[in-house]
Design an enzyme around this catalytic site. Structure first.
Site, mmCIF file in Angstrom:
data_model
loop_
_atom_site.group_PDB
_atom_site.id
_atom_site.type_symbol
_atom_site.label_atom_id
_atom_site.label_comp_id
_atom_site.label_asym_id
_atom_site.label_seq_id
_atom_site.Cartn_x
_atom_site.Cartn_y
_atom_site.Cartn_z
ATOM 1 C CB CYS A 105 4.255 10.472 -9.704
ATOM 2 S SG CYS A 105 5.645 11.122 -8.768
ATOM 3 C CB CYS A 132 6.360 11.369 -2.917
ATOM 4 S SG CYS A 132 4.388 11.694 -2.684
ATOM 5 C CB CYS A 164 0.384 15.809 -5.628
ATOM 6 S SG CYS A 164 1.796 15.644 -6.509
ATOM 7 C CD GLU A 212 -3.533 9.848 -8.264
ATOM 8 O OE1 GLU A 212 -3.405 9.679 -9.543
ATOM 9 O OE2 GLU A 212 -2.654 9.515 -7.326
ATOM 10 C CG ASN A 244 3.644 4.055 -2.979
ATOM 11 O OD1 ASN A 244 4.428 4.281 -1.760
ATOM 12 N ND2 ASN A 244 4.581 3.879 -4.084
ATOM 13 C CG HIS A 258 -6.490 5.628 -4.432
ATOM 14 N ND1 HIS A 258 -5.898 6.729 -4.724
ATOM 15 C CD2 HIS A 258 -5.517 4.666 -3.608
ATOM 16 C CE1 HIS A 258 -4.917 7.074 -3.972
ATOM 17 N NE2 HIS A 258 -4.488 5.677 -3.288
ATOM 18 C CB SER A 304 0.384 2.837 1.888
ATOM 19 O OG SER A 304 0.981 3.284 0.976
#
Length: 292
Positions: free
Chosen positions: A197, A12, A96, A130, A227, A128, A225
């Site tokens: 996002c 991304c 990000c 983030e 995601n 996590h 991951s």
């Protein structure tokens, strides 16, 4: 056999930006540290390690002095910035922009009314990177929930303000919103911000369509991951002959059993943390072995 690499898969914007910053700094020939894996893909981490990037944890970060440290796309809590200032650490901040904007929104909410703070709730994965950065904007007071079961334990007599980790599934977020709206007390308020996002969320319908049009799907993804696990689940729903691998070495002959190889269609896709070069290596491995 035909093999298609999904053009919608791969890094991304946030990950591409962070890796670009790392490569740019490494070209200067100076030592560069990264706080945590720059991306949840071991193959890409190893490639950058060979270029000179040194991955450290927070304990090692606290002992550094007068060093250059890259902050990855996931973002960091305010305590990391304070530690850097104390230790004269030069930060290359690759957070990000989407995550940075979310951090600012949560911090403003937390600081807006100290006398009557609402419950700040974050839909995300506990622990996590983030999410740790987001919770840090609230002095550690935000409540992290993973789904409806956790949402049911909220105090519905108090005001609630809901946000989401940027890479979580949009459908689950909407179901949590509906659940809270149904249970919030008449005397309490509920507000929410859809902070997922879209570059990630829009991959869900795309990857379902991609997986459905192939006989076999190889989903290339690092095992760390979050995601990737979400996107792989979408692949499996669309095509039960989908397999998660993190390198060409995990490709098995059994993946292709039961098909006429002359007409077999193979799709290769991946997560937002999967480099295109790794998907290409998987394609070449199939073509250069007895799978084709």
């Amino acid at each position: 056999m035909t093999i298609e690499i999904d053009t919608g898969s791969g890094f991304c914007f946030g990950v591409t930006r962070a890796i670009g910053k790392a490569e740019e700094e490494l070209q200067q020939g100076r030592p560069l540290y990264c706080l945590g894996d720059i991306v949840h893909n071991g193959r890409e981490v190893e490639r950058l390690r060979q270029l000179g990037l040194v991955t450290i944890d927070h304990d090692q970060f606290a002992r550094l002095r007068d060093a250059n440290v890259l902050l990855r796309a996931h973002g960091e809590p305010p305590s990391t910035y304070r530690q850097a200032a104390r230790n004269r650490i030069n930060l290359i901040d690759a957070t990000c922009p989407v995550v940075l904007h979310l951090q600012e929104r949560i911090r403003r909410e937390y600081e807006s009314d100290p006398a009557r703070r609402r419950q700040i709730v974050i839909f995300g994965k506990p622990g996590h990177a983030e999410v740790l950065g987001l919770v840090g904007q609230t002095g550690g007071t935000a409540i992290v929930i993973e789904g409806l079961e956790d949402a049911a334990r909220l105090d519905f007599q108090r005001d609630i303000c809901l946000y989401s980790q940027t890479t979580k599934p949009l459908d689950t977020f909407r179901s949590i919103v509906d659940f809270i709206q149904q249970h919030i007390a008449p005397t309490a308020t509920f507000t929410y911000a859809d902070t997922i996002c879209r570059q990630v969320a829009n991959r869900m319908p795309h990857i379902r369509e991609f997986a459905a049009r192939h006989d076999v799907v190889l989903f290339v993804c690092g095992h760390k991951s979050s995601n990737g696990r979400v996107l792989f689940a979408e692949c499996r729903r669309a095509n039960p002959r989908s397999y998660m691998i993190d390198s060409p070495a995990e490709i098995q002959q059994a993946f292709f059993a039961g098909f006429d190889k002359g007409a077999l269609s193979v799709g290769i896709c991946g997560a937002t943390s999967t480099p295109k070069w790794l998907m290409e290596q998987c394609r070449d491995f199939i073509l250069n072995n007895t799978f084709a």
